[in-house]
Scaffold this active site. Structure first.
Site, PDB file in Angstrom:
ATOM      1  CG  HIS A  32      -2.304   0.708   1.445  1.00 25.56           C
ATOM      2  ND1 HIS A  32      -2.756   0.997   0.709  1.00 25.56           N
ATOM      3  CD2 HIS A  32      -1.696   2.259   1.964  1.00 25.56           C
ATOM      4  CE1 HIS A  32      -4.075   1.918   0.744  1.00 25.56           C
ATOM      5  NE2 HIS A  32      -3.188   3.288   1.461  1.00 25.56           N
ATOM      6  CG  ASP A  34      -0.721   5.782   2.300  1.00 28.42           C
ATOM      7  OD1 ASP A  34      -2.119   5.639   2.034  1.00 28.42           O
ATOM      8  OD2 ASP A  34      -0.410   5.278   3.085  1.00 28.42           O
ATOM      9  CG  MET A  36      -0.640  11.340   2.331  1.00 26.87           C
ATOM     10  SD  MET A  36      -0.125  12.015   4.166  1.00 26.87           S
ATOM     11  CE  MET A  36      -0.667  10.121   4.187  1.00 26.87           C
ATOM     12  CG  MET A  67      -5.085   9.670   0.938  1.00 27.48           C
ATOM     13  SD  MET A  67      -4.165   9.588   2.086  1.00 27.48           S
ATOM     14  CE  MET A  67      -3.527   8.440   2.101  1.00 27.48           C
ATOM     15  CG  MET A 136     -10.130   6.467   4.541  1.00 31.91           C
ATOM     16  SD  MET A 136      -8.645   6.173   3.433  1.00 31.91           S
ATOM     17  CE  MET A 136      -7.365   6.395   5.473  1.00 31.91           C
ATOM     18  N   GLY A 141      -4.153  11.004   6.594  1.00 33.22           N
ATOM     19  CA  GLY A 141      -3.310  11.630   6.428  1.00 33.22           C
ATOM     20  C   GLY A 141      -1.824  11.600   7.347  1.00 33.22           C
ATOM     21  CG  PHE A 142      -0.803  13.109  10.112  1.00 31.99           C
ATOM     22  CD1 PHE A 142       0.173  13.367  10.168  1.00 31.99           C
ATOM     23  CD2 PHE A 142      -2.012  13.481  10.342  1.00 31.99           C
ATOM     24  CE1 PHE A 142       0.646  14.486  10.481  1.00 31.99           C
ATOM     25  CE2 PHE A 142      -1.663  14.539   9.834  1.00 31.99           C
ATOM     26  CZ  PHE A 142      -0.559  14.766   9.587  1.00 31.99           C
ATOM     27  N   GLY A 143       0.225   8.238   9.583  1.00 31.68           N
ATOM     28  CA  GLY A 143      -0.219   7.026  10.595  1.00 31.68           C
ATOM     29  C   GLY A 143      -0.043   6.902  11.813  1.00 31.68           C
ATOM     30  CG  ASP A 174      -5.765   3.117   4.450  1.00 28.98           C
ATOM     31  OD1 ASP A 174      -4.508   3.122   5.378  1.00 28.98           O
ATOM     32  OD2 ASP A 174      -5.144   3.926   3.753  1.00 28.98           O
ATOM     33  N   GLY A 176      -5.394   2.297  11.742  1.00 29.07           N
ATOM     34  CA  GLY A 176      -5.148   1.560  12.949  1.00 29.07           C
ATOM     35  C   GLY A 176      -5.797   0.116  12.751  1.00 29.07           C
ATOM     36  N   GLY A 196      -0.216  -0.391   8.924  1.00 30.48           N
ATOM     37  CA  GLY A 196       1.210   0.169   8.580  1.00 30.48           C
ATOM     38  C   GLY A 196       1.803  -0.064  10.025  1.00 30.48           C
TER      39      GLY A 196
HETATM   40  C1  DX5 Z   1      -3.748   7.196   6.733  1.00 31.40           C
HETATM   41  C2  DX5 Z   1      -3.290   6.285   5.318  1.00 31.40           C
HETATM   42  C3  DX5 Z   1      -3.003   5.282   5.986  1.00 31.40           C
HETATM   43  C4  DX5 Z   1      -1.938   4.525   6.932  1.00 31.40           C
HETATM   44  C5  DX5 Z   1      -2.293   3.953   8.150  1.00 31.40           C
HETATM   45  O1  DX5 Z   1      -3.172   8.301   5.831  1.00 31.40           O
HETATM   46  O2  DX5 Z   1      -3.939   6.343   4.483  1.00 31.40           O
HETATM   47  O3  DX5 Z   1      -2.925   3.961   4.962  1.00 31.40           O
HETATM   48  O4  DX5 Z   1      -0.545   3.855   6.609  1.00 31.40           O
HETATM   49  O5  DX5 Z   1      -1.690   3.552   8.950  1.00 31.40           O
HETATM   50  P1  DX5 Z   1      -1.098   2.839  10.381  1.00 31.40           P
HETATM   51  O6  DX5 Z   1      -2.137   1.944  10.154  1.00 31.40           O
HETATM   52  O7  DX5 Z   1      -1.163   3.271  10.933  1.00 31.40           O
HETATM   53  O8  DX5 Z   1      -2.841   3.689  10.800  1.00 31.40           O
HETATM   54 ZN    ZN Z   2      -3.629   4.780   2.542  1.00 30.85          ZN
END
Ligand code: DX5
Ligand code: ZN
Length: 217
Positions: A32, A34, A36, A67, A136, A141-143, A174, A176, A196
């Protein structure tokens, strides 16, 4: 068993080749990626050259999650950069159907992503054109963010819509995702789990992928 897609966003960007090779060896099904733009989401991650670099080393299909606003402008370029699946956001597209048609024209699988606030019912007229829907379970935006619990009911509603329309698109989750929610997500109808931080923060990311895979089966 669900497909497992490690999110490269949580990899070590200074050791991308090493981390892509770990995914190659692992039980993961997809990678995957991402993308942004700092506009659709409040963060900037990686773009075309990095996607192409990942593709040079990857032996598993690249699942590219755009994104960004006006993703239609870059669909052909991401396909050339090695994307096998391209997912665009319903919230970012004025002409979603055209975007999906363009993805298909390039030969990639086509997906639509929906943010936590967007009802899956808005997808009813585009579902027959989709290979995948990405729900989602965090704000993009963030992991490393906390999983939003209401996602379970969205998966169930979307799986019911799929069933009643006789369609076969896959449902991805996608944000958490971890061992604690993966079995319930799959039971609710999810087919693809993106993860992630759960994978890359584990002592052995390869083993974390294996555990995630097993818990879905
Ligand atoms: C968030 C991304 C996800 C992110 C998931 O904006 O689209 O793909 O990398 O990361 P985790 O698994 O840490 O929530
Ligand atoms: Zn993603």
């Amino acid at each position: 068993m669900a497909l497992i897609a490690p999110s490269i966003l949580s990899a070590d960007f200074a050791n991308l080749q090493r981390d892509v090779e770990m995914i190659n060896r692992s039980e993961a099904d997809l990678i995957h990626v991402d993308v942004m733009d700092g506009r659709f989401v409040p963060n900037i991650s990686l773009g075309l050259p990095v996607c192409a670099a990942i593709a040079r080393h990857a032996t598993k299909p690249l699942d590219v999650h755009l994104m960004m606003i006006e993703p239609e402008k870059y669909i052909r370029e991401f396909r050339k950069a090695g994307a096998d699946r391209i997912t665009i956001h319903i919230e970012a597209c004025a002409n979603l159907h055209s975007g999906i048609m363009l993805i298909k024209e390039t030969g990639a699988l086509a997906g639509v992503a929906v943010n936590p606030h967007t009802p899956v019912e808005l997808l009813v007229d585009i579902l027959p054109d989709l290979d995948t829907v990405l729900l989602m379970s965090v704000n993009p935006g963030f992991g490393g963010q906390q999983f939003i619990g209401r996602t379970y009911s969205k998966v169930k509603r979307l799986a019911e819509m799929r069933e009643s329309a006789g369609l076969d698109f896959t449902i991805g989750i996608d944000g958490g995702v971890s061992l604690s929610n993966a079995p319930a997500l799959v039971a609710a109808g999810a087919d693809v789990l993106i993860a992630g931080s759960f994978i890359f923060n584990a002592p052995s990311p390869e083993q974390a992928i294996s555990e995630l895979k097993k818990t879905t089966g």
